[in-house]
Design an enzyme around this catalytic site. Structure first.
Site, mmCIF file in Angstrom:
data_model
loop_
_atom_site.group_PDB
_atom_site.id
_atom_site.type_symbol
_atom_site.label_atom_id
_atom_site.label_comp_id
_atom_site.label_asym_id
_atom_site.label_seq_id
_atom_site.Cartn_x
_atom_site.Cartn_y
_atom_site.Cartn_z
ATOM 1 N N LYS A 86 0.841 -1.208 0.000
ATOM 2 C CA LYS A 86 0.000 0.000 0.000
ATOM 3 C C LYS A 86 0.874 1.255 0.000
ATOM 4 O O LYS A 86 2.082 1.180 0.270
ATOM 5 C CB LYS A 86 -0.907 -0.032 1.234
ATOM 6 N N ARG A 90 -10.287 -0.031 14.724
ATOM 7 C CA ARG A 90 -10.335 0.633 13.428
ATOM 8 C C ARG A 90 -11.280 -0.184 12.563
ATOM 9 O O ARG A 90 -12.388 -0.465 12.963
ATOM 10 C CB ARG A 90 -8.928 0.705 12.794
ATOM 11 N N TYR A 149 15.043 30.706 9.052
ATOM 12 C CA TYR A 149 13.826 31.414 9.483
ATOM 13 C C TYR A 149 13.705 31.392 10.997
ATOM 14 O O TYR A 149 13.966 30.364 11.640
ATOM 15 C CB TYR A 149 12.591 30.711 8.911
ATOM 16 N N MET A 153 11.252 25.173 2.886
ATOM 17 C CA MET A 153 10.537 24.386 1.882
ATOM 18 C C MET A 153 11.491 23.659 0.933
ATOM 19 O O MET A 153 11.336 22.464 0.670
ATOM 20 C CB MET A 153 9.606 25.303 1.081
HETATM 21 C C1 LIG Z 1 -0.178 -1.815 6.850
HETATM 22 C C2 LIG Z 1 -0.693 -3.114 7.318
HETATM 23 C C3 LIG Z 1 0.178 -4.202 7.472
HETATM 24 C C4 LIG Z 1 1.677 -4.083 7.358
HETATM 25 O O1 LIG Z 1 2.173 -3.508 8.551
HETATM 26 P P1 LIG Z 1 3.730 -3.287 8.820
HETATM 27 O O2 LIG Z 1 3.773 -2.780 10.212
HETATM 28 O O3 LIG Z 1 4.172 -2.259 7.837
HETATM 29 O O4 LIG Z 1 4.411 -4.581 8.619
HETATM 30 C C5 LIG Z 1 -0.373 -5.438 7.774
HETATM 31 N N1 LIG Z 1 -1.720 -5.582 7.950
HETATM 32 C C6 LIG Z 1 -2.574 -4.540 7.841
HETATM 33 C C7 LIG Z 1 -4.021 -4.764 8.066
HETATM 34 C C8 LIG Z 1 -2.095 -3.268 7.551
HETATM 35 O O5 LIG Z 1 -2.944 -2.243 7.469
#
Ligand SMILES: *Cc1c(COP(=O)(O)O)cnc(C)c1O
Length: 375
Positions: free
Chosen positions: A39, A137, A258, A311
């Protein structure tokens, strides 16, 4: 190294290291299938190239967040098995079916949407079921497990997999891990014979109890630290060099940047980098006189960031290099073997995940190596 690209920094992604990391994790989780979480553009490394390299290394199961990311994996790896963590929103089922994506279903309404489509087309399209065991979640709530089971039993539908996600796996001794493991066991008992998956990178490293039939590493593939307080066994995947634009002199008592938050307490040599928060170098890595910030590796030494990161520009103190000063156009290492993503993250009060996924800057991206095993 001298940078020649017109784009500023050079972001080098080592696909060989990515593949070796996958194989190393696959060894640790022997007995379970090792998926790859790709992802967020494969944690900033590039979803297409990363997916191809991971596939060449042996990965067949991929996790993404969105259907669009799923389509990117599908294009790169035609035979991938792709789970989409966002699950299903109303009207999206056709897209999943067309692209051969598996939703990770996490609510009764998602389940109904999917089952409706299965009934309409008279086909048991595969999906995973996600149960919330304590992170609050996404996920079916625990008290929905029996209802889910009854619903699918009536139809003769079976999910590909039942999964959950750990909240505190980066702290292996946290009691919540055992609690979630036990609750996951109670969910699994409702779905006998269905493959199960609980572990992210940290869960994978925490122990066999957490592996079940599939593990889902993300950050560890990309070289990040999954478990706190332990030596990170993974190889770095990302190396970032940014250009030094100018080396200037600063005099005792003068301020830098800055807000004049850093004042020089000696006559100094200052390297100005073509790199700033717009490139993913967080402002929280700024260095004040009271609080040190990030560091950058130049000519064999770690040099501190001084003043506010702006920036497009960052100033580092290179006085300690003595007469061996860098030349304009020379690259300074911001991430790589000499200064890791987690060291940089620690200095900026964040995590390696955020450092990686923020690498959207003005870089010349190059890929080195691939996923194949060396001869
Ligand atoms: C992002 C995610 C992972 C991977 O997690 P890492 O800590 O990056 O290994 C695995 N399972 C779910 C449901 C996730 O959202």
């Amino acid at each position: 190294m001298t940078l020649t690209s017109g784009l500023g920094g050079q972001l080098s992604i080592d696909l060989g290291a990515l593949a070796r990391n996958w194989r190393a994790l696959d060894k640790v989780s022997a007995g379970a299938l090792t998926a790859a979480v790709v992802k967020a553009d494969a944690y900033g490394t590039g979803i297409e190239m990363a997916s191809k390299a991971l596939h060449a290394a042996g990965a067949r199961f991929f996790f993404v967040a969105t259907p669009d990311e799923g389509m990117a994996v599908r294009a790169a790896v035609p035979d991938a098995h792709i789970f989409v963590l966002y699950g299903l929103y109303p009207g999206a089922a056709n897209l999943y079916i067309r692209q051969n994506l598996m939703p990770v279903l996490s609510s009764m309404s998602m389940l109904e949407e999917w089952l409706d489509k299965c009934i309409e087309r008279n086909e048991a399209y595969p999906a995973a079921f996600h149960f919330d065991t304590g992170i609050n979640r996404l996920g079916f709530r625990l008290n929905e497990a029996a209802q889910v089971r009854e619903r699918i039993e009536k139809l003769g539908y079976a999910p590909q997999m039942v999964m959950s996600h750990l909240a505190c796996a980066d702290q292996p001794s946290h009691e919540k891990n055992r609690t979630q493991l036990a609750l996951f066991g109670s969910v699994m008992s409702q779905f006998p014979g269905i493959p199960a998956s609980l572990a992210n990178s940290a869960g994978l490293m925490t122990g066999r109890d957490y592996h079940f039939q599939m593990v889902r590493p993300g950050i560890a593939l990309y070289g990040g630290r999954a478990v706190n307080g332990r030596k990170n066994p993974m190889q770095p995947v990302v190396t970032l060099h940014v250009p030094i634009l100018q080396v200037a002199e600063g005099r005792t008592g003068e301020s830098v940047g800055y807000g004049a938050t850093y004042s020089l307490n000696r006559n100094s040599k200052l390297a100005v980098l073509g790199y700033g928060y717009a490139d993913g170098f967080f402002r929280s890595l700024s260095g004040t006189n009271q609080r040190p910030g990030g560091k950058v590796f130049i000519r064999g030494k770690l040099c501190p960031v001084i003043g506010k990161i702006s920036m497009d520009l960052t100033v580092v103190d290179v006085t300690e290099l003595g007469p061996d000063l860098p030349n304009p156009g020379e690259g300074a290492e911001v991430l790589g073997a000499n200064i890791g993503i987690d060291e940089q993250a620690d200095a900026g009060g964040t995590i390696g995940y955020e450092i990686l996924t923020s690498l959207k800057g003005r870089y010349n991206r190059i890929y080195v190596g691939d996923g194949r095993l060396p001869d």
